[in-house]
Design an enzyme around this catalytic site. Structure first.
Site: not given
Length: 449
Positions: A240, A244, A263, A288, A369
């Site tokens: 997470a 955002n 996270d 995890d 990304c």
């Protein structure tokens, strides 16, 4: 080393040969594009707090106060009604001359990349400032590509591989930036140089994010729209931070339902808390995600992780990745082939946890990304082979291009369902200029448990 030329600057990207070999055609083809700055700035509006029209009026007022009649246009896209775009300034890079009489400030490449996207320079990013630089003085700002500038340098830094980024106005002097007494307070924060103009043409607004609007890359906004969270659903955000996409999900759900945000870093979770505080539907766990599935569990689980099978209506797997879609890449010489090759292993482990956690008929969105085929199209092909209960869905709204051809692993029809953001003429929106990003949408078959 490889030095591609770009419209803005020359020796802007340093990549070792083994990195190129490790990433096949995608990276070598996209290198010049990676050196350039995305020129569109995007804000996601929190429509639970403010209307898009009201936020647009605030943005326009801010731009007019700074740029007057030359203020850039603010506009929206029908596919993303909660988003506003700020167009670049109508100024070409070559129209920004270098005044050698100005003193110089040197920044690191991370700071330099943010600067080219419209940020101001915060104190930690300033590597060097010449002696006797005064408050409010205009300075030339350069990025140190080879990373050889010693922090706190007081003389002009001479280097053939520093690149001019723009002109700024000093807000902090040397004695504020570089403290000699170890007993003094820790490193300073705040804006050290307020940028007046940069060579990318992106408006120098800094980050205007607040509870009403968030500076966010366009593909990340698309990603959550592809997931399509609905009020009342139970959704898992496997990785997470920085939160955002988590808050975007909450807004699309009207803050009704449950979003479980995982996270494995306590520090990242702490950093998220102020952002998540205004949403009642989000619960966070330091955990995890590669261990999120409890294979022995039965039925939906509402407790802490690990979770039972079929626990979630939708899952967002925004996976850890090489980040090679982040633009501009001023200097990227740290990701060796061995490191790059480790990411698909992590991504497969996460996918292997996500699939059993998704209820039959549920939706799973995988995103990164980055631009490497190994972390994008090849990961999708592996997922479809490994988990026959999954089928690809059309990743709409479709603003980017189809996936790269991957014969024989993926058919042309399957590639068309994927969404890749890059320098492609096939982008659905003309002149779309974003970071590199990849999105795949899966549905779990109802008849297979």
């Amino acid at each position: 080393m490889f030095y591609p030329k770009t419209p803005f600057y020359g020796k802007a990207l340093l990549l070792e040969n083994e990195v190129l070999k490790a990433n096949s055609t995608a990276l070598s083809r996209l290198l010049p594009w990676l050196c350039q700055t995305p020129r569109i700035t995007t804000y996601r509006i929190n429509t639970l707090r403010i209307s898009v029209a009201d936020y647009k009026a605030q943005l326009q007022a801010k731009l007019r106060s700074q740029y007057g009649q030359k203020a850039p246009n603010v506009y929206g896209l029908d596919e993303l009604p909660e988003m506003l775009c700020i167009a670049p300034l109508d100024v070409a890079a070559e129209d920004l001359p270098v005044d050698d009489h100005l003193k110089q400030v040197i920044v690191d490449t991370s700071c330099g990349a943010a600067l080219l996207r419209g940020a101001h320079i915060f104190a930690p990013g300033v590597l060097a400032m010449e002696s006797n630089t005064q408050l409010q003085e205009l300075v030339n700002v350069y990025a140190d590509l080879p990373g050889k500038c010693k922090r706190g340098t007081a003389t002009r830094y001479v280097c053939d591989e520093k690149i001019f980024l723009g002109v700024g106005q000093v807000q902090m002097q040397r004695h504020q930036l570089y403290k000699n007494n170890e007993k003094e307070e820790s490193s300073p924060t705040g804006i050290a140089v307020r940028m007046q103009r940069n060579i990318s043409g992106v408006p120098t607004l800094g980050d205007l994010s607040d509870a009403n609007g968030l500076l966010q890359n366009l593909p990340s906004i698309v990603c959550v729209r592809v997931l399509g969270p609905q009020p009342g659903e139970r959704i898992l955000d496997m990785c997470a931070a920085p939160g955002n996409k988590t808050t975007h999900m909450a807004e699309l759900m009207g803050d009704v339902g449950t979003i479980v945000a995982l996270d494995n870093s306590a520090n990242r979770l702490r950093a998220m808390q102020s952002k998540l505080a205004n949403y009642s539907c989000i619960e966070t766990h330091q955990f995890d995600a590669t261990k999120a599935w409890h294979a022995a569990g039965n039925g939906p689980s509402s407790g802490p992780p690990p979770f039972a099978s079929d626990s979630f209506d939708r899952i967002l797997l925004d996976a850890p990745c090489s980040g090679l879609g982040n633009r501009p890449q001023l200097c990227s010489n740290v990701k060796q082939a061995k490191v790059l090759q480790s990411y698909p292993h992590i991504q497969r482990n996460l996918m292997a946890q996500a699939v059993p956690l998704l209820r039959p008929g549920g939706i799973l969105v995988y995103s990164t990304c980055t631009i490497t085929e190994a972390e994008c199209e090849q990961l999708v092909a592996w997922t479809l082979r490994k988990f026959p209960q999954l089928r690809l869905m059309d990743a709409t709204p479709k603003l980017g291009a189809p996936g790269l051809p991957l014969h024989p692993e993926l058919s042309a029809e399957q590639c068309a369902l994927l969404q890749r953001f890059g320098p492609s003429a096939e982008n659905r929106v003309p002149n779309l200029d974003t970071v590199g990003f990849f999105i795949a949408k899966f549905q779990k078959a109802s008849e297979l448990r």
